[in-house]
Enzyme design. Structure first.
Site, short mmCIF file in Angstrom:
data_model
loop_
_atom_site.label_atom_id
_atom_site.label_comp_id
_atom_site.label_asym_id
_atom_site.label_seq_id
_atom_site.Cartn_x
_atom_site.Cartn_y
_atom_site.Cartn_z
CD GLU A 266 -2.91 -0.66 2.56
OE1 GLU A 266 -2.77 0.43 3.18
OE2 GLU A 266 -3.68 -1.55 2.90
CD GLU A 317 -12.33 1.91 0.34
OE1 GLU A 317 -12.84 0.94 0.94
OE2 GLU A 317 -11.10 2.07 0.25
CE LYS A 320 -10.26 3.29 4.77
NZ LYS A 320 -8.86 3.33 4.32
CD GLU A 326 -7.25 6.71 7.15
OE1 GLU A 326 -7.49 5.78 6.37
OE2 GLU A 326 -6.13 6.93 7.64
#
Length: 452
Positions: A266, A317, A320, A326
């Site tokens: 990641e 997203e 999250k 984030e």
């Protein structure tokens, strides 16, 4: 044969040059994301050739079947203890979660947990045992060469990461990390690390130069110190983080002549949230990250060792947890449009819109070199028809490609099936230098060679 060999070699040497692919993390913590089938179609028009997911979502595994994209699936942290309890638990998990989708879906790794060792209230010993049990389950099915078992770590497994040469693993994790690294060396699986210069900069903006964190070519920090260590000069923080992990692995001792391959599982930069989380910074970092992933260059410590990189993340997203940043690491919006402009185009891929599908590139096949060693060919057959996941019934007795009953002919069929299954990447038509590609269809009679 005198004319055929030069022709095949000419076609091999004059095919368009290939570039390294790029991996990406596909998270699903959103209520507005497109169906997995459309995601798979979207990614086929890009340079992305590997996708890492955080579970074994059957809809995703089905969506990526018969594509050119490899998948890394995951065991959720909550399931690790169960898989560590008994070998049969891991075998049952593999049978129900992964095996039904093979070989149509190309699963190449199982990530056991995510940042498991730095997550509170989890037993570190369970992680290693679960990895062992899963590998044993793969071994019993002849899939251990095709599917590797590993686990992604956060940089927090290190006691210190700067300067890189001082890096060691946290003392409390040393027994577990020693066992895991030895396991990875024994099974030729990669060491995965989630490395984020963004977080280091966010937490220390006064001492870390922004351009250094953004993978720029600045060799100084804001304090004016040159970023050099152990004779190496670091022009960006990600290289320093990768080499810090290498030093930490080295501090555990030698593993014979076995090497540990590193993968950045990641890395990314958010486009919204904290002061440094802007579209401009996100575009700069991820564009440079893509360039780095395709450069076939390593780090100062190992410049010739290519580092595989998985961008984080595919989509923003909206469900999250955590701060706004984030939820804004995505390169794509849920509707398939880009959050900012990063070139992920693939010159030899079809250009797909969401929901549209066309074949990729010209027809091309993989065949055995005419004078390849027969012993090696037998090994290729064993691999392709075993752990390689190729359906070899057509080269068995009564199959349409059984005649001629020669090792080279059977190996060519198996090589090509493997090559097509894995997306026609040049490294999937090598087989220890015994294979080459051709634009001439090698099919004959009722024997049909697979093609995309």
């Amino acid at each position: 044969m005198r004319l055929l060999l030069p022709l095949l070699l000419f076609l091999h040497l004059t095919q368009p040059p290939q570039v390294s692919g790029v991996g990406i993390n596909y998270g699903t913590l959103g209520n507005n994301l497109p169906p997995p089938k459309k995601v798979a179609q979207l990614l086929q028009s890009t340079v992305i050739n590997k996708v890492k997911i955080y579970d074994t979502n059957p809809e995703i595994l089905s969506a990526f079947s018969n594509t050119s994209i490899d998948l890394i699936v995951a065991v959720e942290n909550s399931q690790v203890a169960n898989l560590s309890s008994h070998p049969s638990a891991a075998s049952d998990w593999l049978s129900s979660r992964v095996a039904p989708f093979l070989p149509a879906t190309s699963v190449v790794s199982i990530a056991v947990g995510n940042e498991y060792l730095t997550t509170d209230n989890l037993d570190p010993n369970a992680l290693f045992k679960a990895m062992q049990n899963l590998h044993s389950a793969l071994l019993s099915r002849g899939l251990d060469r095709k599917i590797k078992v590993t686990t992604p770590h956060s940089m927090a497994v290190l006691a210190t990461s700067f300067p890189p040469s001082s890096a060691t693993f946290a003392a409390t994790l040393l027994p577990t990390m020693t066992s895991i690294v030895a396991f990875l060396a024994d099974t030729a699986a990669p060491f995965m690390v989630n490395a984020y210069p963004y977080f280091a900069y966010r937490d220390n903006p006064k001492t870390i130069d922004l351009n250094y964190a953004l993978l720029g070519n600045n060799t100084t920090t804001s304090t004016g110190a040159v970023v050099t260590d152990n004779g190496f000069t670091y022009t960006n923080m990600l290289d320093a983080q990768i080499d810090a992990v290498r030093y930490a692995i080295g501090s555990l001792g030698r593993f014979g002549n076995r090497s540990i391959r590193l993968v950045v599982s990641e890395s990314g930069w958010p486009s919204k949230g904290d002061p440094a989380a802007t579209p401009e910074n996100a575009r700069t970092y991820n564009a440079r990250l893509v360039e780095k992933a395709q450069s076939n260059k390593g780090t100062p410590m190992k410049p010739s060792e290519t580092i595989e990189i998985f961008l984080f993340a595919l989509f923003n997203e909206n469900k999250k947890e955590g701060g706004e940043s984030e939820r804004n690491f995505g390169i794509f919006n849920p509707d398939g449009s880009r959050v900012y402009d990063v070139d992920l185009s693939c010159e030899f891929c079809s250009k797909l819109e969401m929901g549209e599908r066309r074949p990729k590139g010209p027809s091309v096949w993989c065949v055995a070199k005419p004078h390849a060693d027969e012993k090696v060919m037998k090994g290729v057959l064993d691999f392709c028809c075993g752990g390689g996941g190729v359906d070899c019934k057509e080269i068995q007795e009564n199959g349409d490609c059984f005649a001629p009953e020669k090792v080279h002919a059977h190996a060519s069929y198996a090589m090509n099936a493997y090559y097509q299954m894995h997306g026609r990447n040049y490294w999937n038509c090598d087989f220890k230098g015994t294979a080459l590609v051709t634009f001439t269809d090698p099919s004959y009679g009722r024997c049909r060679y697979a093609q995309q």
